[in-house]
Motif scaffolding. Structure first.
Motif, PDB file in Angstrom:
ATOM      1  N   ALA A 110       0.749  -1.125   0.059  1.00  0.00           N
ATOM      2  CA  ALA A 110      -0.191  -0.056  -0.020  1.00  0.00           C
ATOM      3  C   ALA A 110       0.887   1.383   0.027  1.00  0.00           C
ATOM      4  CB  ALA A 110      -0.832   0.065   1.186  1.00  0.00           C
ATOM      5  N   GLY A 111       2.116   1.142   0.097  1.00  0.00           N
ATOM      6  CA  GLY A 111       3.035   2.366   0.327  1.00  0.00           C
ATOM      7  C   GLY A 111       2.705   3.115   1.449  1.00  0.00           C
ATOM      8  N   LEU A 112       2.523   2.582   2.698  1.00  0.00           N
ATOM      9  CA  LEU A 112       2.279   3.055   3.816  1.00  0.00           C
ATOM     10  C   LEU A 112       3.747   3.450   4.330  1.00  0.00           C
ATOM     11  CD1 LEU A 112      -0.461   0.769   5.266  1.00  0.00           C
ATOM     12  CD2 LEU A 112      -0.638   3.095   4.265  1.00  0.00           C
ATOM     13  N   PRO A 113       3.990   4.629   4.600  1.00  0.00           N
ATOM     14  CA  PRO A 113       5.486   5.304   4.902  1.00  0.00           C
ATOM     15  C   PRO A 113       5.654   5.255   6.647  1.00  0.00           C
ATOM     16  CG  PRO A 113       3.922   7.087   4.662  1.00  0.00           C
ATOM     17  CD  PRO A 113       3.125   5.950   4.474  1.00  0.00           C
ATOM     18  N   TRP A 114       5.557   4.175   7.120  1.00  0.00           N
ATOM     19  CA  TRP A 114       5.920   4.108   8.549  1.00  0.00           C
ATOM     20  C   TRP A 114       7.440   4.232   8.801  1.00  0.00           C
ATOM     21  CZ3 TRP A 114       1.457   4.465  10.392  1.00  0.00           C
ATOM     22  CH2 TRP A 114       0.388   3.716  10.084  1.00  0.00           C
ATOM     23  N   ASP A 115       7.807   4.979  10.031  1.00  0.00           N
ATOM     24  CA  ASP A 115       8.978   4.974  10.581  1.00  0.00           C
ATOM     25  C   ASP A 115       9.521   3.931  11.280  1.00  0.00           C
ATOM     26  OD1 ASP A 115       9.874   7.803   9.832  1.00  0.00           O
ATOM     27  OD2 ASP A 115       8.352   8.322  11.327  1.00  0.00           O
ATOM     28  N   LEU A 116       8.248   3.046  12.060  1.00  0.00           N
ATOM     29  CA  LEU A 116       8.508   1.797  12.498  1.00  0.00           C
ATOM     30  C   LEU A 116       7.420   1.001  12.575  1.00  0.00           C
ATOM     31  CD1 LEU A 116      10.663   0.044  14.054  1.00  0.00           C
ATOM     32  CD2 LEU A 116       9.820   1.158  16.125  1.00  0.00           C
ATOM     33  N   ILE A 117       7.384  -0.469  12.285  1.00  0.00           N
ATOM     34  CA  ILE A 117       6.282  -1.117  12.486  1.00  0.00           C
ATOM     35  C   ILE A 117       6.359  -1.736  13.890  1.00  0.00           C
ATOM     36  CG2 ILE A 117       5.084  -3.178  11.665  1.00  0.00           C
ATOM     37  CD1 ILE A 117       5.874  -2.453   8.888  1.00  0.00           C
ATOM     38  N   LEU A 118       5.261  -1.454  14.753  1.00  0.00           N
ATOM     39  CA  LEU A 118       5.276  -1.895  15.903  1.00  0.00           C
ATOM     40  C   LEU A 118       3.666  -2.949  15.955  1.00  0.00           C
ATOM     41  CD1 LEU A 118       6.516   0.584  18.369  1.00  0.00           C
ATOM     42  CD2 LEU A 118       7.720  -1.836  17.675  1.00  0.00           C
ATOM     43  N   SER A 119       3.849  -4.179  16.748  1.00  0.00           N
ATOM     44  CA  SER A 119       2.777  -5.013  16.676  1.00  0.00           C
ATOM     45  C   SER A 119       2.693  -5.463  18.187  1.00  0.00           C
ATOM     46  CB  SER A 119       2.756  -6.062  15.913  1.00  0.00           C
ATOM     47  OG  SER A 119       2.087  -7.128  16.161  1.00  0.00           O
ATOM     48  N   ALA A 120       1.265  -5.889  18.494  1.00  0.00           N
ATOM     49  CA  ALA A 120       0.993  -6.760  19.655  1.00  0.00           C
ATOM     50  C   ALA A 120       2.038  -7.828  19.770  1.00  0.00           C
ATOM     51  CB  ALA A 120      -0.445  -7.238  19.629  1.00  0.00           C
ATOM     52  N   GLU A 121       2.545  -8.422  18.746  1.00  0.00           N
ATOM     53  CA  GLU A 121       3.585  -9.526  18.478  1.00  0.00           C
ATOM     54  C   GLU A 121       4.801  -8.999  19.285  1.00  0.00           C
ATOM     55  OE1 GLU A 121       5.736 -12.400  15.285  1.00  0.00           O
ATOM     56  OE2 GLU A 121       4.157 -11.038  14.645  1.00  0.00           O
ATOM     57  N   VAL A 122       5.249  -7.886  19.346  1.00  0.00           N
ATOM     58  CA  VAL A 122       6.328  -7.593  19.737  1.00  0.00           C
ATOM     59  C   VAL A 122       6.190  -7.676  21.403  1.00  0.00           C
ATOM     60  CG1 VAL A 122       7.810  -5.483  20.260  1.00  0.00           C
ATOM     61  CG2 VAL A 122       7.068  -5.850  17.933  1.00  0.00           C
ATOM     62  N   PHE A 123       5.084  -7.098  21.984  1.00  0.00           N
ATOM     63  CA  PHE A 123       4.999  -7.170  23.394  1.00  0.00           C
ATOM     64  C   PHE A 123       3.938  -8.307  23.901  1.00  0.00           C
ATOM     65  CE2 PHE A 123       4.289  -2.745  21.279  1.00  0.00           C
ATOM     66  CZ  PHE A 123       5.202  -2.283  21.578  1.00  0.00           C
ATOM     67  N   ARG A 124       3.741  -9.348  23.064  1.00  0.00           N
ATOM     68  CA  ARG A 124       3.065 -10.293  23.369  1.00  0.00           C
ATOM     69  C   ARG A 124       1.895  -9.955  24.244  1.00  0.00           C
ATOM     70  NH1 ARG A 124       5.959 -12.632  20.069  1.00  0.00           N
ATOM     71  NH2 ARG A 124       6.777 -14.665  20.069  1.00  0.00           N
ATOM     72  N   HIS A 125       1.215  -8.995  23.796  1.00  0.00           N
ATOM     73  CA  HIS A 125      -0.121  -8.599  24.638  1.00  0.00           C
ATOM     74  C   HIS A 125      -0.746  -7.815  23.319  1.00  0.00           C
ATOM     75  CE1 HIS A 125       0.374  -8.973  28.861  1.00  0.00           C
ATOM     76  NE2 HIS A 125       1.555  -8.941  28.768  1.00  0.00           N
ATOM     77  N   TYR A 126      -2.051  -8.287  23.241  1.00  0.00           N
ATOM     78  CA  TYR A 126      -2.929  -7.844  22.266  1.00  0.00           C
ATOM     79  C   TYR A 126      -3.662  -6.513  22.944  1.00  0.00           C
ATOM     80  CZ  TYR A 126      -3.109 -11.549  19.107  1.00  0.00           C
ATOM     81  OH  TYR A 126      -2.688 -12.382  18.136  1.00  0.00           O
ATOM     82  N   LYS A 127      -3.832  -5.427  22.247  1.00  0.00           N
ATOM     83  CA  LYS A 127      -4.714  -4.234  22.736  1.00  0.00           C
ATOM     84  C   LYS A 127      -6.156  -4.974  23.258  1.00  0.00           C
ATOM     85  CE  LYS A 127      -4.325  -1.879  19.013  1.00  0.00           C
ATOM     86  NZ  LYS A 127      -4.865  -0.768  18.167  1.00  0.00           N
ATOM     87  N   PRO A 128      -6.772  -4.469  24.152  1.00  0.00           N
ATOM     88  CA  PRO A 128      -6.555  -3.149  24.964  1.00  0.00           C
ATOM     89  C   PRO A 128      -5.422  -3.448  26.182  1.00  0.00           C
ATOM     90  CG  PRO A 128      -8.574  -3.991  25.542  1.00  0.00           C
ATOM     91  CD  PRO A 128      -7.967  -4.859  24.414  1.00  0.00           C
ATOM     92  N   ASP A 129      -4.599  -4.405  26.036  1.00  0.00           N
ATOM     93  CA  ASP A 129      -3.852  -4.690  27.362  1.00  0.00           C
ATOM     94  C   ASP A 129      -2.856  -3.486  27.292  1.00  0.00           C
ATOM     95  OD1 ASP A 129      -5.044  -7.238  27.800  1.00  0.00           O
ATOM     96  OD2 ASP A 129      -3.091  -8.120  27.035  1.00  0.00           O
ATOM     97  N   PRO A 130      -2.666  -3.005  28.794  1.00  0.00           N
ATOM     98  CA  PRO A 130      -1.745  -1.587  28.977  1.00  0.00           C
ATOM     99  C   PRO A 130      -0.282  -1.917  28.235  1.00  0.00           C
ATOM    100  CG  PRO A 130      -2.883  -2.129  30.866  1.00  0.00           C
ATOM    101  CD  PRO A 130      -3.276  -3.131  29.948  1.00  0.00           C
ATOM    102  N   GLU A 131       0.168  -3.271  28.287  1.00  0.00           N
ATOM    103  CA  GLU A 131       1.381  -3.465  28.056  1.00  0.00           C
ATOM    104  C   GLU A 131       1.697  -2.972  26.260  1.00  0.00           C
ATOM    105  OE1 GLU A 131       0.680  -6.300  31.413  1.00  0.00           O
ATOM    106  OE2 GLU A 131      -0.585  -5.338  29.638  1.00  0.00           O
ATOM    107  N   ALA A 132       0.517  -3.163  25.608  1.00  0.00           N
ATOM    108  CA  ALA A 132       0.637  -2.499  24.205  1.00  0.00           C
ATOM    109  C   ALA A 132       0.987  -1.238  23.968  1.00  0.00           C
ATOM    110  CB  ALA A 132      -0.381  -2.977  23.601  1.00  0.00           C
ATOM    111  N   TYR A 133       0.021  -0.370  24.960  1.00  0.00           N
ATOM    112  CA  TYR A 133       0.416   1.017  24.690  1.00  0.00           C
ATOM    113  C   TYR A 133       1.719   1.585  25.235  1.00  0.00           C
ATOM    114  CZ  TYR A 133      -4.624   0.377  23.718  1.00  0.00           C
ATOM    115  OH  TYR A 133      -5.588  -0.318  23.269  1.00  0.00           O
ATOM    116  N   LEU A 134       2.003   1.053  26.487  1.00  0.00           N
ATOM    117  CA  LEU A 134       3.306   1.549  27.221  1.00  0.00           C
ATOM    118  C   LEU A 134       4.423   0.874  26.682  1.00  0.00           C
ATOM    119  CD1 LEU A 134       1.866   1.134  30.925  1.00  0.00           C
ATOM    120  CD2 LEU A 134       1.959   3.225  29.425  1.00  0.00           C
TER     121      LEU A 134
END
Length: 240
Positions: A144-168
């Motif tokens: 899609a040509g999405l110009p992200w600076d970084l791709i972050l995912s629940a996979e990185v934090f091993r917590h799905y939103k809305p767990d606080p660990e994802a946002y923090l």
């Protein structure tokens, strides 16, 4: 109608983290397109809604501990296998199932998304904060040509939103305080969870996320820092 930021607003955030499904990309229209291209003997819109409807219950099984950590690709496949039975398509070959499941890697951006992100990126660090897995998000961004600076995912934090660990977790990655991170989303519950962690919140209207016959209520929530009609409007409000 978009709302201008209040004059007493706190200093601008440093990082904008974006929900993806429904906020950046049009999952409904894209799944309808994929199903239609395959000429499956089903109503494409109903199929898309049914597939998405399994998303929250599947994640809840992971968040509750009933399932171990499971990538969204694998959850999508579990849901797909279930709804194929319900739609009378349980004879679909394995190769076709695998390819259809990858439809989530091929979601189209909303018309304003790419240009809006480019403008926002001139002033802010922009990243994803999605429950989608890293491979899915990377494939989607490349297509899609999405110009992200970084791709972050629940996979990185091993917590799905809305767990606080994802946002923090986003704050930790960029070494910023919660007030320096703003979630951008088309879902009020996602924004409420981010605010509960001390993060900022920007709501973006996606009235037709669930298709043209199921318009969403996109009324402003005064608890959010910003309310925008689309990414271009948000960029304007943020001075980009």
């Amino acid at each position: 109608m978009s709302e201008s930021p209040p004059t007493h607003a706190a200093p601008m955030p440093k990082v904008l983290a974006f929900d993806v499904f429904g906020t950046v990309v049009d999952w409904y229209g894209s799944i309808v397109r994929e199903v239609s291209e395959r000429r499956l003997p089903v109503d494409p819109g109903q199929f898309a809604i049914a597939w998405r409807a399994g998303y929250r219950p599947a994640m809840a099984r992971v968040r509750s501990g009933e399932l171990g950590w499971t990538k969204i690709d694998d959850l999508h496949r579990m849901i797909l296998d279930d709804i194929l039975v319900k739609f009378g398509l349980d004879d679909m070959p394995e190769a076709d199932r695998r390819d259809l499941n990858l439809a989530w890697h091929r979601l189209d951006p909303w018309p304003d998304a790419v240009e809006g992100l480019r403008r926002l990126r001139t002033k802010f660090t922009i990243c994803t904060l999605s429950n989608g897995n890293l491979g899915l998000l990377a494939d989607m961004a490349k297509r899609a040509g999405l110009p992200w600076d970084l791709i972050l995912s629940a996979e990185v934090f091993r917590h799905y939103k809305p767990d606080p660990e994802a946002y923090l977790g986003v704050c930790d990655v960029f070494d910023v305080g919660p007030s320096d991170m703003m979630l951008v989303a088309a879902h009020q519950d996602d924004l409420a969870a981010a605010r509960a962690c001390g993060c900022r919140a920007a709501y973006v209207e996606r009235r037709h996320e669930f298709g043209p016959t199921l318009p969403k209520d996109v009324s402003p929530d005064p608890a959010n820092d910003f309310h925008a009609t689309d990414f271009l409007d948000l960029a304007r409000q943020l001075g980009c």
